[in-house]
Design a protein around this motif. Structure first.
Motif, PDB file in Angstrom:
ATOM      1  N   LYS A 113       0.802  -1.227   0.000  1.00 32.40           N
ATOM      2  CA  LYS A 113       0.000   0.000   0.000  1.00 32.40           C
ATOM      3  C   LYS A 113       0.835   1.277   0.000  1.00 32.40           C
ATOM      4  N   PHE A 114       1.975   1.266   0.698  1.00 28.71           N
ATOM      5  CA  PHE A 114       2.756   2.488   0.853  1.00 28.71           C
ATOM      6  C   PHE A 114       4.124   2.423   0.196  1.00 28.71           C
ATOM      7  N   GLY A 115       4.546   1.233  -0.233  1.00 35.70           N
ATOM      8  CA  GLY A 115       5.859   1.068  -0.846  1.00 35.70           C
ATOM      9  C   GLY A 115       6.933   0.816   0.198  1.00 35.70           C
ATOM     10  N   GLY A 116       8.073   0.362  -0.254  1.00 42.24           N
ATOM     11  CA  GLY A 116       9.232   0.198   0.607  1.00 42.24           C
ATOM     12  C   GLY A 116       9.250  -1.095   1.409  1.00 42.24           C
ATOM     13  N   ASP A 117      10.244  -1.157   2.285  1.00 43.81           N
ATOM     14  CA  ASP A 117      10.449  -2.293   3.178  1.00 43.81           C
ATOM     15  C   ASP A 117       9.846  -1.942   4.537  1.00 43.81           C
ATOM     16  N   TRP A 118       9.313  -2.937   5.221  1.00 40.53           N
ATOM     17  CA  TRP A 118       8.670  -2.700   6.516  1.00 40.53           C
ATOM     18  C   TRP A 118       8.971  -3.846   7.467  1.00 40.53           C
ATOM     19  N   SER A 119       8.965  -3.534   8.758  1.00 38.60           N
ATOM     20  CA  SER A 119       9.083  -4.571   9.777  1.00 38.60           C
ATOM     21  C   SER A 119       8.085  -4.280  10.885  1.00 38.60           C
ATOM     22  N   PHE A 120       7.735  -5.337  11.619  1.00 37.37           N
ATOM     23  CA  PHE A 120       6.737  -5.236  12.671  1.00 37.37           C
ATOM     24  C   PHE A 120       7.104  -6.245  13.747  1.00 37.37           C
ATOM     25  N   LYS A 121       6.994  -5.824  15.008  1.00 37.01           N
ATOM     26  CA  LYS A 121       7.406  -6.697  16.103  1.00 37.01           C
ATOM     27  C   LYS A 121       6.377  -6.636  17.228  1.00 37.01           C
ATOM     28  N   THR A 122       6.025  -7.799  17.743  1.00 36.59           N
ATOM     29  CA  THR A 122       5.208  -7.891  18.944  1.00 36.59           C
ATOM     30  C   THR A 122       5.983  -8.766  19.930  1.00 36.59           C
ATOM     31  N   SER A 123       5.406  -9.017  21.083  1.00 35.89           N
ATOM     32  CA  SER A 123       6.077  -9.885  22.051  1.00 35.89           C
ATOM     33  C   SER A 123       6.109 -11.332  21.562  1.00 35.89           C
ATOM     34  N   GLU A 124       5.253 -11.662  20.582  1.00 37.00           N
ATOM     35  CA  GLU A 124       5.155 -13.039  20.108  1.00 37.00           C
ATOM     36  C   GLU A 124       5.812 -13.300  18.757  1.00 37.00           C
TER      37      GLU A 124
END
Length: 183
Positions: free
Chosen positions: A46-57
């Protein structure tokens, strides 16, 4: 009572967006992946580029590669966007050193940083998403690792792995460079 605040065009757009969101949810269920793990892919598409996401799990990272397919005879083509999602990525190795300017979304200015030229990584789960603008289609497929990336994609992997590790690369700012005028 009928509202005149929305045009038919707005209504049609909203219907398409809702339909797209339902299709995303179905794809996530079909892949049998945690919805949070898919967030980096959604953002990349949707927005382009590289992304990362982190939760406790979990940790999830999406790396985008752009591949232009061009027909010299017809003088037309398209740019395929290949987004690779890594769920709980594991960095296996890095090779080389490349100096480059980067601007992360959390910073206001570009910085000179050092990145590896080549990276090799694996993950608990890897999903390939290919966005084909010629076919107006997003193809999703689970693939096996480990995978190796070079150049821009390797820089993206390195950058997003830093985010997942909770750190950020710091380097020299663009305003620390010197101009040299020749002539």
């Amino acid at each position: 009572m009928e509202s005149t605040d929305y045009t038919q065009l707005d209504y049609d757009k909203l219907k398409k967006q809702l339909s797209f969101n339902f299709a995303e949810n179905k794809a996530i269920k079909d892949l049998q992946i945690k919805p949070d793990a898919f967030i980096p892919v959604l953002f990349s598409l949707k927005f382009g580029g590289d992304w990362s996401f982190k939760t406790s799990e979990l940790e999830a990272m999406a790396v985008k590669e752009k591949i232009t397919r061009y027909n010299e005879v017809e003088e037309e083509g398209y740019t395929l966007e290949r987004v690779t999602l890594f769920v709980n990525p594991i960095l296996i190795s890095t090779e080389g050193k490349v100096l480059r300017l980067e601007k992360c979304g959390t910073k206001n200015e570009r910085e000179l940083v050092e990145r590896p030229f080549r990276v090799k990584l694996d993950a608990e789960d890897i999903i390939l998403a290919e966005l084909n603008p010629a076919a107006m289609e997003i193809h999703l497929e689970r693939i096996k690792g480990p995978l190796t990336f070079e150049g821009s994609a390797a820089y993206g992997v390195s950058h997003e792995m830093e985010h997942l590790a909770g750190g950020e690369h710091t380097g020299k700012f663009i305003w620390e460079f010197k101009y040299r005028v020749q002539g």
